[in-house]
Design a protein around this motif. Sequence first.
Motif, short mmCIF file in Angstrom:
data_model
loop_
_atom_site.label_atom_id
_atom_site.label_comp_id
_atom_site.label_asym_id
_atom_site.label_seq_id
_atom_site.Cartn_x
_atom_site.Cartn_y
_atom_site.Cartn_z
N VAL A 144 28.65 59.16 23.44
CA VAL A 144 28.74 57.66 22.59
C VAL A 144 28.18 57.93 21.34
CG1 VAL A 144 27.71 55.50 22.70
CG2 VAL A 144 28.17 56.58 24.98
N SER A 145 28.95 57.38 20.36
CA SER A 145 28.65 57.41 18.89
C SER A 145 28.87 56.10 18.12
CB SER A 145 29.66 58.33 18.20
OG SER A 145 29.23 58.47 16.67
N ILE A 146 27.58 55.75 17.63
CA ILE A 146 27.62 54.17 17.15
C ILE A 146 26.70 54.20 16.14
CG2 ILE A 146 27.03 51.80 17.59
CD1 ILE A 146 29.11 52.70 19.45
N MET A 147 27.15 53.63 14.74
CA MET A 147 26.53 53.77 13.58
C MET A 147 25.23 52.76 13.49
SD MET A 147 29.54 51.73 11.38
CE MET A 147 29.11 52.94 10.04
N GLY A 148 24.06 53.30 12.93
CA GLY A 148 23.03 52.39 12.92
C GLY A 148 23.25 51.00 12.13
N VAL A 149 23.93 51.16 11.11
CA VAL A 149 24.13 50.36 10.17
C VAL A 149 25.51 50.36 9.54
CG1 VAL A 149 23.57 49.21 7.74
CG2 VAL A 149 21.70 49.76 9.67
N ASN A 150 26.26 49.08 9.40
CA ASN A 150 27.79 49.16 9.28
C ASN A 150 27.82 49.19 7.74
OD1 ASN A 150 30.49 47.67 8.13
ND2 ASN A 150 30.80 48.93 9.88
N ASN A 151 28.53 50.03 7.03
CA ASN A 151 28.38 50.40 5.68
C ASN A 151 29.00 49.27 4.98
OD1 ASN A 151 30.72 51.73 6.92
ND2 ASN A 151 31.58 52.19 4.92
N GLU A 152 30.02 48.54 5.46
CA GLU A 152 30.49 47.32 4.73
C GLU A 152 30.07 45.94 4.99
OE1 GLU A 152 34.73 46.84 4.37
OE2 GLU A 152 35.35 49.07 5.09
N LEU A 153 29.34 45.83 6.26
CA LEU A 153 28.83 44.45 6.46
C LEU A 153 27.50 44.44 6.34
CD1 LEU A 153 31.21 43.82 9.47
CD2 LEU A 153 31.33 42.81 7.16
N GLY A 154 26.86 45.61 6.51
CA GLY A 154 25.22 45.74 6.85
C GLY A 154 24.75 45.32 8.09
N SER A 155 25.84 45.30 9.27
CA SER A 155 25.22 44.93 10.67
C SER A 155 24.40 45.85 11.20
CB SER A 155 26.77 44.83 11.59
OG SER A 155 27.51 44.07 10.81
N ILE A 156 23.50 45.55 11.98
CA ILE A 156 22.38 46.48 12.60
C ILE A 156 22.78 46.53 14.09
CG2 ILE A 156 20.07 46.80 12.85
CD1 ILE A 156 19.28 45.12 10.57
N GLN A 157 23.20 47.98 14.59
CA GLN A 157 23.45 47.82 16.16
C GLN A 157 22.36 47.79 16.92
OE1 GLN A 157 26.29 47.07 16.76
NE2 GLN A 157 27.43 47.62 14.89
N PRO A 158 22.51 47.45 18.11
CA PRO A 158 20.93 47.47 19.12
C PRO A 158 21.07 48.77 19.67
CG PRO A 158 23.16 46.61 19.97
CD PRO A 158 23.40 46.71 18.72
#
Length: 383
Positions: A144-158
């Motif tokens: 499973v590969s999920i970014m910590g913070v999206n580079n365009e939106l700044g979304s923070i993943q759980p």
Amino acid sequence: MEEIYLDNAATTKPYPEVITKMNHTLTKAYGNPSSLHGKGLEAEKLIKTARKEIANKLKIKTDEIYFTSGGTEANNLAIKGTVNALHRYGNRIITSSIEHPSVLNVFKRLEEQGYDVKYLDVDQNGVVDLEQLEEYLTAETILVSIMGVNNELGSIQPLAKIGKLVASFDNLYFHVDGVQAFTKLDLFPAKLGVDLYSISAHKVHGPKGVGALYIKDGTRVDNLISGSKQESGVRPGTENVPGIVGFGEAVKEIEQEDFTTKMYRLKKLLVTRILNEIEDSFLNGPTIEQGVPHIANISFAGIKGEILVHSLERDNIYLSTGAACSSRLDTPSYVLEGIGVEGDLIEGAIRFSLSSQTTKQEINHTVNKLKKHVTVLKQIIQR
């Protein structure tokens, strides 16, 4: 003002201390760290110091850090290395639909090679669907590969919740692209159940061309490059000593600052003024508080973001329409499409990304200039 730089998610200006330390390494400590003489030992010691600085920042062991040429290579090493090592245990790999191209394109290539790839949907804030992830997880899943913070939106993943879901399966690794999260948020991979964590120097006021991958002890990752025993054989090749030294120095300098609160305050000023003072402007993705402190994505209806970027550049204000790696492509942002942004709001999107060096004066000056350019462009369009 001489220059206002608000494209820090693309790259950052190196700290003066970083440049000084790198210059010393290039001119004085230039030995090959694999050499047995004094010059080599000096270079090796500098690498150890940098490795320790970065490991301390992530709260991990020093021998769990492996230096690479950047975030892209770190992501490739984590994903391909895992798949090569674990393919006998299963064929399913999972990522999200809004990952950085250095992750997404690797998954697409693996899908072409026959792997069962699942792409997680995201909500309007750019956060992955945990129920969908739970549904996709099976005994055949190996990554499973999920970014910590999206580079365009700044979304923070759980990440903590994802880590708990992954931990209940054997022969399954959790990789996080932490490039935009590193030093911006207190995310510590060992405490989050993360097995592999990618970071990059030039996003944290270090030099370009160097990054690192955290590999948890016991995690099996096949090397992508064959060669000697540098980086324990995981990433062979003579180390980029000046770059590594610069990386360590950048992290050391950041550790002396508490800038998260400052960036949130400046981000709030920026977003609030734009939304209140510029008609038909919209914040894309998470709210100010829900997102990372240094990124805000805002659309200006009826105006092309590219034109607005070049208009601001004439005032020595530098920002971007989105991710630098894809901003030159004449295609809509798949990230904005993924969160449901439509039509001219995609074309009119601008990414503002701050740093510890950003000032309140720069934010106010940018908004004032932005208001003028938006007004002029709308008048031109209406003629």
